[in-house]
Scaffold this motif. Structure first.
Motif, short mmCIF file in Angstrom:
data_model
loop_
_atom_site.label_atom_id
_atom_site.label_comp_id
_atom_site.label_asym_id
_atom_site.label_seq_id
_atom_site.Cartn_x
_atom_site.Cartn_y
_atom_site.Cartn_z
N PHE B 97 -49.73 50.45 33.11
CA PHE B 97 -48.32 50.25 32.78
C PHE B 97 -47.99 50.75 31.38
O PHE B 97 -47.01 51.47 31.16
CB PHE B 97 -47.96 48.77 32.92
CG PHE B 97 -46.65 48.41 32.28
CD1 PHE B 97 -45.45 48.87 32.82
CD2 PHE B 97 -46.61 47.65 31.13
CE1 PHE B 97 -44.24 48.56 32.21
CE2 PHE B 97 -45.41 47.34 30.51
CZ PHE B 97 -44.22 47.80 31.06
N GLU B 98 -48.86 50.41 30.41
CA GLU B 98 -48.59 50.82 29.02
C GLU B 98 -48.59 52.34 28.88
O GLU B 98 -47.80 52.89 28.12
CB GLU B 98 -49.64 50.21 28.08
CG GLU B 98 -49.43 48.74 27.82
CD GLU B 98 -50.57 48.10 27.03
OE1 GLU B 98 -50.28 47.27 26.17
OE2 GLU B 98 -51.74 48.45 27.29
N LEU B 101 -45.30 53.32 29.99
CA LEU B 101 -44.31 52.80 29.05
C LEU B 101 -44.18 53.71 27.82
O LEU B 101 -43.07 53.98 27.36
CB LEU B 101 -44.72 51.38 28.62
CG LEU B 101 -43.72 50.63 27.74
CD1 LEU B 101 -42.47 50.30 28.54
CD2 LEU B 101 -44.34 49.34 27.20
N VAL B 102 -45.31 54.20 27.31
CA VAL B 102 -45.27 55.12 26.17
C VAL B 102 -44.36 56.30 26.51
O VAL B 102 -43.50 56.71 25.73
CB VAL B 102 -46.68 55.65 25.82
CG1 VAL B 102 -46.60 56.73 24.74
CG2 VAL B 102 -47.57 54.52 25.35
N ALA B 103 -44.56 56.83 27.72
CA ALA B 103 -43.79 58.00 28.14
C ALA B 103 -42.30 57.66 28.25
O ALA B 103 -41.44 58.42 27.81
CB ALA B 103 -44.32 58.51 29.47
N GLU B 112 -37.82 49.32 25.22
CA GLU B 112 -38.89 48.81 26.07
C GLU B 112 -38.33 48.04 27.26
O GLU B 112 -38.87 48.09 28.36
CB GLU B 112 -39.85 47.93 25.25
CG GLU B 112 -40.77 48.73 24.39
CD GLU B 112 -41.95 47.92 23.86
OE1 GLU B 112 -42.41 47.00 24.56
OE2 GLU B 112 -42.41 48.23 22.74
N ARG B 116 -38.74 49.23 31.52
CA ARG B 116 -39.53 48.53 32.53
C ARG B 116 -39.23 48.95 33.97
O ARG B 116 -40.14 49.35 34.70
CB ARG B 116 -39.37 47.02 32.38
CG ARG B 116 -40.43 46.43 31.50
CD ARG B 116 -40.16 44.99 31.17
NE ARG B 116 -40.48 44.78 29.76
CZ ARG B 116 -41.71 44.65 29.31
NH1 ARG B 116 -42.72 44.64 30.14
NH2 ARG B 116 -41.95 44.50 28.03
N GLN B 120 -41.70 50.90 36.54
CA GLN B 120 -42.02 50.33 37.85
C GLN B 120 -41.78 51.38 38.94
O GLN B 120 -42.60 51.57 39.83
CB GLN B 120 -41.15 49.10 38.09
CG GLN B 120 -41.47 48.39 39.38
CD GLN B 120 -40.89 46.99 39.42
OE1 GLN B 120 -40.41 46.47 38.41
NE2 GLN B 120 -40.90 46.39 40.59
N LEU B 123 -44.42 54.04 38.89
CA LEU B 123 -45.68 53.52 39.43
C LEU B 123 -45.60 53.39 40.94
O LEU B 123 -46.59 53.61 41.65
CB LEU B 123 -46.01 52.16 38.79
CG LEU B 123 -46.39 52.23 37.31
CD1 LEU B 123 -46.53 50.84 36.71
CD2 LEU B 123 -47.68 53.02 37.13
N TYR B 129 -48.63 51.01 41.62
CA TYR B 129 -48.01 49.75 41.23
C TYR B 129 -49.01 48.59 41.19
O TYR B 129 -49.03 47.80 40.27
CB TYR B 129 -46.84 49.40 42.16
CG TYR B 129 -46.14 48.14 41.72
CD1 TYR B 129 -45.32 48.15 40.59
CD2 TYR B 129 -46.33 46.94 42.39
CE1 TYR B 129 -44.70 47.00 40.15
CE2 TYR B 129 -45.72 45.78 41.95
CZ TYR B 129 -44.91 45.81 40.83
OH TYR B 129 -44.32 44.67 40.38
N HIS B 132 -51.10 48.19 37.94
CA HIS B 132 -50.39 48.37 36.67
C HIS B 132 -51.08 47.69 35.49
O HIS B 132 -50.94 48.10 34.36
CB HIS B 132 -48.94 47.89 36.79
CG HIS B 132 -48.80 46.40 37.01
ND1 HIS B 132 -48.86 45.52 35.98
CD2 HIS B 132 -48.63 45.67 38.14
CE1 HIS B 132 -48.71 44.30 36.46
NE2 HIS B 132 -48.58 44.36 37.76
N ARG B 151 -47.02 59.26 34.41
CA ARG B 151 -46.67 59.36 33.00
C ARG B 151 -45.65 60.47 32.78
O ARG B 151 -44.70 60.31 32.01
CB ARG B 151 -47.93 59.61 32.18
CG ARG B 151 -47.90 59.03 30.82
CD ARG B 151 -49.27 59.00 30.20
NE ARG B 151 -49.89 60.33 30.16
CZ ARG B 151 -51.08 60.56 29.63
NH1 ARG B 151 -51.77 59.57 29.09
NH2 ARG B 151 -51.59 61.77 29.63
N THR B 155 -41.30 60.21 31.49
CA THR B 155 -40.54 60.86 30.43
C THR B 155 -39.17 61.34 30.92
O THR B 155 -38.45 61.99 30.17
CB THR B 155 -41.30 62.08 29.86
OG1 THR B 155 -41.40 63.08 30.89
CG2 THR B 155 -42.68 61.70 29.39
#
Lengths: 279, 242, 326
Positions: B97-98, B101-103, B112, B116, B120, B123, B129, B132, B151, B155
């Motif tokens: 997940f992280e 999340l960075v992307a 952030e 989410r 999701q 994923l 999923y 995650h 990823r 973005t």
């Protein structure tokens, strides 16, 4: 001026020798050995102990110190560093940092902070050059030994089987391993050779300058400067870089020479980290 | 045709080694643009130059109306270029997940909180999923490949760059990934797709470019490209070494 | 089911937070009330300063992958700033501390222009060479009395309990700054950068800006800590202020404690100061023993104490992890 030029050039041969071991390790094992300066000083102390104890000329102590330092390097690489290199370069870098602290403080404990020096019989002799100054015999001998060491090392790397496998490993370690080269073993030999050059360098600098347990870091910077200016793995580059550093130090005076050296080094690192003589 | 990306006379390489030389091509909005060519012809280098890991020494790259030739990699990502790596490069110490999340936070510029649901979704599309919370360093190769795509999706890309997503996978796994790419195609992403599986490239792309020695040898209808003698000549002699 | 899990988690969080607050309040109250002996205060003061130094090195090496071996550049600059401000210009010591931090931050900014072109060990060596160059320069700079060193002037000179409170506050602020930085958007990118900088930049992380931010923040706090150290010590010399010993201590602290964790430098600083106190009975041997311990830890516990605990027991005080559930 002419005298300074002579001194600078003669110093260059030693500095090239100080740097060549660092260059080898940097180029072949891809490790920055932050303890290289301390190994040089350790060798100088070994030389001093042996020469006093056995009544030998410092030059003759090389017969003992060179193989001894080779073995230390070989064991160090095989027992400690090879294993760490598998986890990336940083742990190994920090371990050499730890080693430098240990060696420096052990020397301090054993020999105290007083200056030490290796004495030879031709200490004060020099060859007059008419109006151009004089060539100190000691510095000449030391410079020639430095150049000769580089020459022999170069020959060894080019002509022998071990030398060739070292070079192959430095070019492409995966390919070398596929060709049947034992990479770790090769790294061990490379580190051994690097410390053998440090042994010679230690005796040489010990004959021309006083040394203390803490002088190692100064030589590490010189060694690193030689790596950066000369480019890793290039013996010619190492020699030229040694001369550049030697001249800079002599012409700039003791304090500013060092400062100029540092600044040149930082600029070089930023602009051309692969060195002036990179392959 | 609405051009999304164009390479104009691009030279690029690593240090003194020139890999791309005089590369020219255009990619249209909404199409799947396949790239083939023998090993070492510069396909991955083209991606590196496109996303800004290396700078071209000559020529220009335009994307979505911007001249991106000298832009930094993160700025190009912000403009909508999402890339996968042939050998997956997950952020190993972060969870799945992280990673996404960075992307979504840095690439798509979301907070952030807002990121989410997007994560999701990425994923879910990629079938990750359930994993995650797993540390990405512990994933299998197939899941790492999926994570590369998740990823890139995170973005919010206008264009997806897929670098040999099928390489190294088993036959069954390849089918999984192919189905995933077909899904992405159906979602309407513009895609540049590098792959060695010729059959897939012929069937699933709109146009195909064959590269050779760092330049565009032939661009056109996939079947015509594959049938061309030029392409055959490039592949003969170099191909069968894998 | 899910709800009880969440409340349990929140409960744990509150408990951890409570314990921390009580601990911090105790450290302040006992210090201000004069209930610590001078010796205890000196030890705690050193721990607080080393926590700050370690935390800031960790921010660079542990979270952005920039290993600096030249943190002493910031310490020396700030220490000298304090001396020049108080003894040359007769200004209050707090101005010296603040300016020390600012000059260190400016130095970091200047260094970044040249040093950020380098990666990995080149960067490490260049930071170290910079510090050595500064040492050489200060040794021959008349304005700072060359090798003779300078002293701090303050009337009345702050007592150890005041310096202790300042150092304690600094360490708490430093940890909070790093923690909130890591919890921020930038911090998320830092974690990614540490694993793979190229991949991070290709998903939109601005590597240059993140590195610059960390370097300047690290320089600033390292400088402030250095200035406070020299306020306590009273005088500075080029060989000490710009000494490699600083980096040795900092690297030891972070490596032992656990690189890349917030708890690591705290544990490491406590261990380092305790060990140094104990080993001071054996002058000469202490650095050798510290060096050996560092090597053993690098070999045997690659993630340090805090890192090993985090991995084995999944236990952290300051977690910067994000989960899908929120």
């Amino acid at each position: 001026m002419a005298q300074q030029l002579i001194n600078g050039i003669l110093l260059g041969g030693v500095y090239a020798l100080v740097g060549v071991g660092m260059t080898m390790i940097f180029g072949i094992v891809q490790l920055t050995n932050l303890a290289h300066g301390e190994f040089i000083i350790l060798a100088a102390y070994l030389s001093s102990v042996i020469s006093v104890g056995l009544g030998l000329s410092p030059l003759l102590t090389l017969i003992i110190t060179v193989p001894l330092m080779f073995v230390i390097g070989y064991i160090l690489q095989n027992v400690l560093i090879n294993k760490l290199m598998e986890r990336g370069s940083e742990p190994a870098l920090l371990v050499t940092f730890g080693l430098s602290i240990i060696i420096q403080n052990a020397l301090l404990l054993i020999f105290s902070a007083d200056a030490n020096r290796l004495i030879v019989s031709f200490q004060a002799l020099s060859i007059p050059l008419g109006g151009m100054g004089r060539i100190p015999v000691l510095n000449l001998v030391v410079c020639l030994i430095g150049i000769a060491t580089l020459f022999v090392l170069n020959l060894f790397l080019k002509k022998t089987y071990i030398g060739r496998s070292i070079r192959a490993t430095s070019d492409d370690k995966v390919a070398a391993a596929l060709m049947g080269v034992n990479v770790k073993q090769t790294y061990g030999i490379a580190m051994g050779l690097a410390l053998a050059t440090a042994a010679i360098a230690g005796t040489m600098v010990g004959m021309i300058y006083p040394f203390y347990p803490s002088t190692g870091s100064g030589y590490l910077i010189i060694a690193f400067g030689v790596v950066v200016i000369g480019g890793m793995g290039s013996i010619t580059g190492t020699l030229v870089a040694g001369f550049i550093f030697g001249l800079a130090q002599v012409l700039g005076g003791s304090n500013y020479g060092l400062l100029i050296g540092y600044l040149v080094l930082i600029v070089m690192l930023a602009v051309r980290p692969q060195g002036l003589f990179a392959k | 045709m609405d051009t999304l990306l164009s390479f104009k006379n691009v030279d690029a390489g690593y240090g003194r080694v020139k890999v791309l030389s005089d590369l020219n091509f255009e990619v249209y909005r909404g199409e799947v643009f396949g790239v083939i060519g023998p090993n070492g012809c510069g396909k991955t280098t083209m991606f590196n130059a496109l996303i800004g890991l290396i700078q071209p020494t000559k020529g220009e790259i335009h994307f979505d109306g911007h001249n991106i030739t000298n832009m930094s990699a993160n700025a190009r990502c912000n403009l909508g270029l999402g890339r996968t790596y042939q050998v997956p490069r997950p952020f190993e110490n972060m969870s799945v997940f992280e990673n996404v999340l960075v992307a979504a936070v840095h690439g798509a510029g979301l907070s952030e909180q807002a990121a989410r649901p997007e994560c999701q979704r990425a994923l879910e599309i990629t079938g990750l999923y359930d994993k995650h919370a797993v540390r990405s360093g512990e994933l299998t190769l197939l899941d790492r490949k999926r994570l590369e795509i998740a990823r890139a999706l995170g973005t919010a890309p206008k264009m997806l760059l897929l670098d040999e997503v099928a390489a190294g996978l088993t036959e069954a796994e390849v089918q999984d990934v192919m189905a995933l790419v077909a899904n992405l195609k159906a979602e309407g992403f513009t895609i540049i797709w590098i792959e060695h599986v010729i059959e897939t490239m012929v069937n699933s792309t709109n146009r195909l470019m064959c590269m050779s020695e760092g330049t565009d040898l032939l661009i056109g209808d996939p079947r015509e490209v594959m049938a061309s003698e030029q392409v055959e000549a490039v592949y003969l002699g170099v191909e069968e070494d894998e | 089911m899910n709800k009880t899990k969440v409340t349990k988690k929140t409960g744990k969080k509150i408990l951890r937070f409570g314990v921390l607050v009580v601990l911090i309040v105790l450290l302040y109250v006992l210090g201000l009330a004069g209930l610590f002996s001078t010796n205890a205060m000196r030890i705690l003061l050193n721990i607080a300063l080393y926590v700050t130094l370690g935390t800031m090195w960790n921010l660079m090496s542990g979270f952005t992958g920039m290993t600096s071996l030249g943190q002493q550049a910031f310490i020396g600059i700030a220490g000298y700033t304090l001396c020049v401000i108080t003894s040359t210009y007769n200004l209050p010591f707090w101005i010296g501390i603040v300016l020390g931090g600012l000059f260190s931050a400016i130095l970091a900014l200047l260094m970044s222009m040249v040093l950020f072109r380098m990666r990995g060990m080149y960067f490490a060596i260049a930071t170290w060479v910079t510090a050595e160059a500064l040492k050489t320069f200060f040794t021959s700079w008349k304005f700072v009395k060359m090798g003779a060193g300078m002293s701090v002037k303050a009337r009345p000179y702050p007592g150890v309990s005041l310096i202790y409170v300042i150092a304690l506050s600094l360490s708490i602020i430093a940890i909070l700054v790093v923690y909130s930085l890591l919890k921020s958007k930038t911090g998320l990118g830092l974690n990614a950068m540490r694993d793979d900088a190229d991949a991070a930049s290709s998903v939109g992380v601005n590597i240059f800006r993140s590195r610059l931010l960390c370097f300047v923040v690290s320089g600033f706090f390292t400088g402030i800590a250095g200035a406070i150290f020299y306020l306590n010590r009273g005088s500075i010399f080029p060989s000490g202020g710009f000494g490699t010993e600083w980096t040795v201590a900092i690297v030891f602290i972070v490596i032992i404690g656990g690189i890349g964790t917030i708890e690591g430098p705290i544990l490491g600083a406590i261990i380092y100061v305790a060990l140094s106190e104990y080993l001071s009975k054996y002058p000469g041997y202490s650095m050798i023993i510290l060096g050996f311990i560092a090597i053993v830890v690098i070999v045997a516990l690659p993630y340090g104490i805090a890192g090993t605990i985090e991995r084995k027991l999944n236990l952290t005080v300051f977690s910067t992890r994000r989960t899908l559930e929120g």
